[in-house]
Write an enzyme that holds these catalytic residues in place. Structure first.
Site, short mmCIF file in Angstrom:
data_model
loop_
_atom_site.label_atom_id
_atom_site.label_comp_id
_atom_site.label_asym_id
_atom_site.label_seq_id
_atom_site.Cartn_x
_atom_site.Cartn_y
_atom_site.Cartn_z
N TRP A 241 -15.73 12.81 -9.13
CA TRP A 241 -17.74 12.93 -8.78
C TRP A 241 -18.11 12.66 -6.79
O TRP A 241 -18.85 12.20 -6.89
CB TRP A 241 -18.21 12.13 -9.62
CG TRP A 241 -19.26 12.46 -10.92
CD1 TRP A 241 -19.54 13.30 -11.98
CD2 TRP A 241 -17.26 12.75 -12.22
NE1 TRP A 241 -18.84 14.52 -13.27
CE2 TRP A 241 -17.87 13.54 -13.00
CE3 TRP A 241 -16.13 12.07 -11.87
CZ2 TRP A 241 -16.91 13.94 -14.39
CZ3 TRP A 241 -15.34 11.83 -13.39
CH2 TRP A 241 -15.93 12.65 -14.33
N HIS A 335 -25.95 16.39 -18.52
CA HIS A 335 -24.75 16.08 -19.15
C HIS A 335 -24.65 17.55 -19.60
O HIS A 335 -25.20 17.73 -21.05
CB HIS A 335 -24.85 15.11 -18.86
CG HIS A 335 -23.36 14.59 -19.82
ND1 HIS A 335 -22.28 14.52 -18.70
CD2 HIS A 335 -22.49 14.34 -20.96
CE1 HIS A 335 -21.27 14.24 -19.56
NE2 HIS A 335 -20.85 14.29 -20.88
N TYR A 525 -25.28 15.31 -9.65
CA TYR A 525 -25.47 15.42 -10.83
C TYR A 525 -26.10 14.45 -11.61
O TYR A 525 -26.18 14.65 -12.49
CB TYR A 525 -25.35 17.06 -11.75
CG TYR A 525 -23.58 16.43 -12.40
CD1 TYR A 525 -24.29 17.07 -13.46
CD2 TYR A 525 -22.72 16.98 -11.21
CE1 TYR A 525 -22.85 15.80 -14.36
CE2 TYR A 525 -21.87 17.22 -12.16
CZ TYR A 525 -21.53 16.02 -13.63
OH TYR A 525 -20.69 15.93 -13.94
#
Length: 705
Positions: A241, A335, A525
């Site tokens: 990430w 998510h 995100y």
């Protein structure tokens, strides 16, 4: 005394078609549990079903055992293998006088899934039977006795049989969809899925017990959840990430699961680099659908990640508008997890928790020492029954945690600005049955925000996890003297400047001198800032009972480069009263830029085995050239693999048009999926639906021994 078997016909095409597995193969026997299938034996002479011996044995896994349900012996004469869980009877199509007997064989509806060996004995004195080959046994949503039984045929077609779907991304105000190629019926995927089960740590430590436990979809879904990520096993995907994807592919590269699973197998079970939540979830959906467990991909917007299990998320701001303290808790723009359909007799004697179960393969928190999550009954999440397994408190917090915002001052002190009991868990979305429409399923997970029922369920959940509930709702200050909001002037489009306004309104009779910090950050995100875009500080007077409008201009030349590995832009405004340092006001807005237009269409006769063409079109919207352009096209049933096309440069104002030939090999509703990347843009996706008509002439298939 035994007698010779001349020929054995496994009726692969006929059986597989009846069991809805012919899309996987018609050249090997693949059947579903709890449903009968046919096997024909041709003997050299007449067969007497009441006296002659025909004994079948099925076995799966190492050390197969009747006690564990991994071995069964059954056959003729009637009653042979009495007590066997597998059943057999003579089919009416048998012609016994000439030695042709067709058996109707039925596995139990709770048999372990996987690969079985099938053997036959025709002599009581023979120590071992003659091998008839292998059969694959899958879960059966068409069988009422199977724990994964799904009553509606239309839903079975969507959640088991459909090879393409949609994954929702963006934010709660900018919901976008991307097409995904699940590809569960590609001919090697079922073997990869079984390999995945075989290398899971539970199987490696006690294979006999693991193979036996594969009768249970609760167990299987939990194992698959752990094996999709590679955090503590030989799993499929490595997550990342931080925007650094050296040695692998950016998660936005993937258009489907097939390429991911094939790479995992090709490289000896080493993890594929890299995945993020939507990739983990979509690959898991492929595996569960392939094994026969109904499954759908679900997106939760404003999704909480509650690390300390107190059902509360803490956000920190400084008085200059950025987040100075990294909280272990976070709220993700979105998510993605999956829901799997099954009964839960382990939780209730009735059907209280049957139905959709949330299962999440993204490695966020450990569950009983392993990075997996679920299956958590969606009905339990709705009712706040957080004392049930598996991982209900974690999923409950994802959709319904309270959010507490703190102001951190220069001396390190902090102030609770407000508690937000509404924003977490928005627009929970999945694809509709039979169409590409979005369905909002938020009401499955929680009662309407702001209702007494929703607050009562939250309070009950807090008590069950033994956390004292804070007695706070809304803003902690008295009625604020200033209200404010950020307003879009136009919809943000990648490649163009963004214009907003900060609008402040005075609610009292005093003139206020305000210090206004506007901060713009590129965000991943998962709620983590990736880089600073711009910041602006100014001092303005706000007159009584009037509005103050401050323009916010964000040039593409400033934000474009910083968005290549980011998903959204967060614009935050922190306003303090110069004459009253305790008066602090905060507002923020998440922006997701619309991608430039990319299109794909299918050209030609939409007929199985006919030559067709995929046409991809992209116009460069920038006043400069686009470099290192890369296109990928996938589509199970249409293309046997991922097709790629590269072009070094698309000049200013130039149109790129790429045509890719393909030959559809499976009939039915299909989808072409295209991805476009270049040095200025990432993760541009498009798709088109194609309905392939079956070929009128097909060569016959058989499966003989």
């Amino acid at each position: 005394m035994g007698f010779d078997v001349g020929k054995v016909e496994l009726h692969c095409e006929k059986n597989n078609t009846a069991h809805n597995t012919n899309d996987i193969s018609v050249n090997r026997l693949i059947v579903r549990r709890g449903q009968s299938f046919l096997v024909t034996f041709d003997f050299h002479g007449p067969f007497r079903s009441t006296t002659d011996l025909l004994e079948l044995t099925v076995e799966t896994g190492p050390q197969p055992s009747e006690a564990l349900g991994t071995r069964s012996v059954f056959g003729l004469p009637e009653g042979r293998g009495k007590g066997s869980s597998w059943k057999v009877k003579v089919h009416q199509g048998s012609v016994l006088p000439v030695g042709s007997i067709t058996l109707d064989i039925t596995s139990p509806a709770d048999a372990p899934v996987g690969e079985y060996s099938l053997s036959v004995k025709t002599s009581a004195t023979a120590s071992v039977g003659s091998s008839l080959g292998k059969l694959l046994l899958l879960f059966n949503p068409w069988c009422q006795e199977d724990w994964v039984h799904l009553p509606e045929e239309e839903e079975r077609q969507e959640y088991v049989m459909r090879e393409q779907g949609l994954v929702y991304k963006g934010s709660e105000k900018y919901i976008g969809s991307m097409a995904w190629n699940f590809g569960q019926f590609e001919d090697d995927i079922v073997d990869i899925c079984l390999k995945l089960l075989d290398v899971n740590p539970k199987c490696l430590s006690d294979p006999a017990k693991d193979f036996s436990a594969r009768c249970n979809p609760i167990y299987v879904s939990r194992v698959v959840s752990a094996m999709i990520n590679a955090n503590d096993d030989r799993g499929v995907l490595m997550g990342r990430w931080d925007g650094q994807y050296d040695g692998g592919m950016s998660p936005t590269h993937w258009n489907g699961s097939v390429e991911v699973l094939r790479r995992w197998l090709k490289y000896g079970g080493n993890p594929v680099k890299y995945g993020q939540c939507w990739v983990f979830a979509a690959v898991m959906c492929t595996v569960l659908r392939c094994l026969g467990i109904p499954c759908r991909v679900v997106t939760n917007f404003q999704s909480a990640h509650d690390t300390d299990k107190n059902l509360t998320i803490d956000d920190f701001f400084s008085d200059y508008g950025v987040r100075p303290k990294k909280s272990p808790d976070s709220v993700w723009n979105y998510h993605v997890w999956v829901e799997a359909w099954m009964t839960r007799p382990d939780l209730s004697a009735g059907s209280l928790y049957d139905g959709w179960q949330a299962v999440d393969p993204t490695p966020q928190e450990k569950s009983t020492g392993v990075y997996c999550c679920g299956p958590a009954p969606v009905k339990a999440i709705l009712q706040g029954h957080v004392d049930l397994k598996y991982d209900v408190p974690f999923v409950f917090a994802e959709v319904n945690a309270d959010r507490v915002t703190w102001m951190v001052f220069a001396d390190g002190s902090k102030k609770n600005i407000f508690t937000d009991s509404v924003s977490v868990g928005q627009n929970i979305s999945t694809k509709a049955v039979g169409s590409d429409k979005r369905v909002d399923i938020t009401a499955n997970y929680k009662h309407a925000e702001g209702t007494e029922k929703e607050r009562a369920v939250y309070s009950q959940a807090v008590k069950k996890v033994n956390i004292p509930e804070e007695n706070s709702n809304g803003i902690h200050d008295d009625k604020p003297g200033v209200s404010m909001k950020i307003v879009e002037l136009t919809k943000p489009v990648s490649g163009k400047d963004i214009d907003l306004e900060l609008v402040l309104n005075s609610n009292d009779s005093e003139t206020r001198t305000l210090v206004i910090n506007v901060n713009v950050q590129a965000m991943r995100y998962n709620g983590i800032p990736s880089s600073q875009i711009q910041t602006e500080l100014k001092e303005q007077k706000l007159l009584p009972k009037q509005d103050l409008t401050i323009p916010i201009h964000i040039p593409f030349s400033v934000y474009g480069e910083k968005m290549r590995e980011s998903n959204s832009i967060k614009v935050s405004a922190v306003v303090t009263d110069k004459d009253n340092s305790g008066a602090v006001y905060i507002t923020e807005k998440d922006l997701v830029s619309q991608s430039p237009l990319l299109t794909i269409k299918a050209i030609g006769s939409e007929l199985q085995y006919s030559d067709m063409m995929a046409e991809v079109v992209f116009d460069n919207p920038l006043s400069e050239g686009l470099r290192d352009c890369f296109i990928t096209v996938t589509g199970s049933g249409l293309l046997t693999g991922t097709m790629e096309a590269r072009t070094p440069l698309i000049k200013q104002g130039q149109r790129l048009c790429v045509k890719i030939p393909f030959t559809p090999y499976r009939p039915g509703p299909k989808k072409l999926v295209v991805g476009f990347n270049c040095d200025q843009f990432r993760d541009i996706k498009a798709s088109c639906n194609v309905y392939i008509k079956p070929s009128p002439v097909l060569s016959p298939h058989c499966c003989r021994m």
